[in-house]
Design an enzyme around this catalytic site. Structure first.
Site, PDB file in Angstrom:
ATOM      1  N   GLY A 181       4.499  -0.636 -31.735  1.00  0.00           N
ATOM      2  CA  GLY A 181       3.994  -1.355 -32.905  1.00  0.00           C
ATOM      3  C   GLY A 181       3.645  -0.433 -34.070  1.00  0.00           C
ATOM      4  O   GLY A 181       4.027  -0.687 -35.220  1.00  0.00           O
ATOM      5  N   THR A 182       2.942   0.661 -33.773  1.00  0.00           N
ATOM      6  CA  THR A 182       2.526   1.592 -34.833  1.00  0.00           C
ATOM      7  C   THR A 182       3.741   2.161 -35.551  1.00  0.00           C
ATOM      8  O   THR A 182       3.820   2.151 -36.789  1.00  0.00           O
ATOM      9  CB  THR A 182       1.686   2.740 -34.212  1.00  0.00           C
ATOM     10  N   ASP A 192       2.925  11.629 -33.838  1.00  0.00           N
ATOM     11  CA  ASP A 192       1.872  10.887 -33.143  1.00  0.00           C
ATOM     12  C   ASP A 192       1.788  11.404 -31.710  1.00  0.00           C
ATOM     13  O   ASP A 192       2.646  12.155 -31.261  1.00  0.00           O
ATOM     14  CB  ASP A 192       2.202   9.386 -33.162  1.00  0.00           C
ATOM     15  N   ASP A 212      -1.808   7.008 -38.566  1.00  0.00           N
ATOM     16  CA  ASP A 212      -3.158   6.427 -38.566  1.00  0.00           C
ATOM     17  C   ASP A 212      -4.197   7.538 -38.589  1.00  0.00           C
ATOM     18  O   ASP A 212      -3.858   8.725 -38.513  1.00  0.00           O
ATOM     19  CB  ASP A 212      -3.383   5.485 -37.365  1.00  0.00           C
ATOM     20  N   HIS A 233      -5.331  12.012 -25.761  1.00  0.00           N
ATOM     21  CA  HIS A 233      -5.548  11.126 -26.905  1.00  0.00           C
ATOM     22  C   HIS A 233      -6.845  11.477 -27.638  1.00  0.00           C
ATOM     23  O   HIS A 233      -6.940  11.339 -28.859  1.00  0.00           O
ATOM     24  CB  HIS A 233      -5.586   9.690 -26.399  1.00  0.00           C
ATOM     25  N   GLU A 279       0.849  -1.206   0.000  1.00  0.00           N
ATOM     26  CA  GLU A 279       0.000   0.000   0.000  1.00  0.00           C
ATOM     27  C   GLU A 279       0.879   1.248   0.000  1.00  0.00           C
ATOM     28  O   GLU A 279       1.968   1.247   0.582  1.00  0.00           O
ATOM     29  CB  GLU A 279      -0.885   0.007   1.250  1.00  0.00           C
ATOM     30  N   LYS A 286      -4.021   2.575 -41.287  1.00  0.00           N
ATOM     31  CA  LYS A 286      -3.607   1.531 -40.331  1.00  0.00           C
ATOM     32  C   LYS A 286      -4.813   1.032 -39.547  1.00  0.00           C
ATOM     33  O   LYS A 286      -5.717   1.795 -39.231  1.00  0.00           O
ATOM     34  CB  LYS A 286      -2.596   2.135 -39.353  1.00  0.00           C
TER      35      LYS A 286
HETATM   36  C1  R5P Z   1      -3.215   5.390 -31.651  1.00  0.00           C
HETATM   37  O1  R5P Z   1      -4.380   5.724 -31.732  1.00  0.00           O
HETATM   38  C2  R5P Z   1      -2.191   6.269 -30.997  1.00  0.00           C
HETATM   39  O2  R5P Z   1      -2.232   7.562 -31.493  1.00  0.00           O
HETATM   40  C3  R5P Z   1      -0.804   5.690 -31.160  1.00  0.00           C
HETATM   41  O3  R5P Z   1      -0.494   5.570 -32.525  1.00  0.00           O
HETATM   42  C4  R5P Z   1      -0.727   4.353 -30.518  1.00  0.00           C
HETATM   43  O4  R5P Z   1      -1.321   4.409 -29.268  1.00  0.00           O
HETATM   44  C5  R5P Z   1       0.674   3.899 -30.334  1.00  0.00           C
HETATM   45  O5  R5P Z   1       0.629   2.657 -29.695  1.00  0.00           O
HETATM   46  P1  R5P Z   1       1.701   1.551 -30.020  1.00  0.00           P
HETATM   47  O6  R5P Z   1       3.029   2.169 -29.750  1.00  0.00           O
HETATM   48  O7  R5P Z   1       1.366   0.426 -29.091  1.00  0.00           O
HETATM   49  O8  R5P Z   1       1.503   1.162 -31.435  1.00  0.00           O
END
Ligand code: R5P
Length: 294
Positions: free
Chosen positions: A223-224, A216, A166, A127, A36, A189
């Site tokens: 991953g993106t 971004d 994206d 976001h 805690e 994407k």
């Molecule tokens: C997606 O909607 C966000 O803007 C980022 O592109 C995404 O969250 C990045 O996440 P990751 O690094 O896991 O691909």
């Protein structure tokens, strides 16, 4: 007015305190043996106002509780108005019920952040702006874009182009490209909601021989960015730089980014930098926050 910090981003809090000329409030933040959070504000007298800095970065749930306990302790010591600086709002990617059976997580987090009454919250590059509606108090959504623009303005030439990785990044990337006076292309994407895997279907324009900047809001698993970078290399781009507000430093991500086709990654310190790397450049948002709180 004193500034207090939880354990998530002490470095940023210290920078803000120095720039704002605020005293750093003495506080002991530790854990009991059963895990805690244990908070002790070590001040005799406090003013009417206080600033609390805490990013909801990993360990996210723990940092959230820590934040609430700090705010409660301050209230019990007579502080009336707390400005919460939460540069990274954890759970903000869980901004919708994507599939039946899921919670609207960020709305729950918004409620939890308001358990102790706050004057306002200062955050960065949310976001989704709809998140603002989940709070009953003012939320100032600052942007690190100006920092990134200033940085990249010195690096661009006629051959530079912005890539939105994206659909969610289109608005941000377009505004960024316009500010720099260069072109922008969009990538199609999709992410599998079950596996989290990213797939790229196409791009809106030619990028052969171009120096690319990918913009971004966050890096989570990487991953993106890695998929986008591989895709762009196959399309024959000359170089790839990335500009992102929040680097979540998810375990193993930076290691993957190091080996990737990306040449440079520029992030900010909304989340405490955890890794040093030649590829990684960290800009500080301290000045922007300071201007907002003093
Ligand atoms: C997606 O909607 C966000 O803007 C980022 O592109 C995404 O969250 C990045 O996440 P990751 O690094 O896991 O691909």
């Amino acid at each position: 007015m004193k500034i207090f910090a939880g354990s998530s981003n002490l470095g940023l809090a210290k920078k803000i305190a120095k720039k704002a000329g605020l005293n750093f409030g003495k506080i002991e933040v530790s854990r009991f043996k059963n895990d805690e959070s244990r908070i002790l504000v070590k001040e005799d007298r406090l003013g009417k106002e206080a600033v609390v800095v805490q990013s909801l970065s990993q360990p996210t749930d723990h940092n959230l509780i820590e934040f609430n306990l700090i705010c409660d302790a301050l209230k019990r010591m007579g502080v009336k108005e707390i400005t919460a600086v939460i540069p990274w709002l954890g759970y903000s990617k869980q901004d919708k019920v994507f599939r039946q059976g899921e919670p609207l997580s960020v709305k729950v987090i918004a409620k939890m952040l308001q358990v102790i009454s706050l004057e306002k919250i200062i955050t960065f590059d949310l976001h989704n702006l709809a998140i603002l509606g989940f709070f009953e108090i003012p939320v100032i959504n600052l942007s690190a874009r100006l920092l990134l623009e200033d940085y990249f303005l010195k690096k661009i030439n006629k051959n530079t182009i912005v890539v939105a990785p994206d659909a969610g990044a289109i608005k941000l990337s377009t505004a960024f490209a316009h500010k720099l006076g260069i072109g922008v292309v969009y990538i199609d994407k999709k992410r599998d909601l079950k596996t989290g895997k990213v797939k790229i279907f196409g791009i809106s324009g030619g990028v052969k021989g171009k120096e690319v900047i990918i913009i971004d809001d966050m890096i989570a698993t990487g991953g993106t960015l890695i998929k986008t970078a591989n895709f762009l290399r196959k399309k024959g781009v000359q170089s790839i730089k990335v500009g992102v507000t929040h680097h979540l430093y998810v375990n193993g991500t930076q290691e993957k980014l190091e080996k990737s086709a990306i040449d440079e990654i520029v992030v900010t310190d909304t989340i405490k930098p955890k890794i040093k790397s030649k590829k990684l450049k960290v800009l500080s948002v301290a000045e922007i926050i300071t201007k907002e709180i003093v």
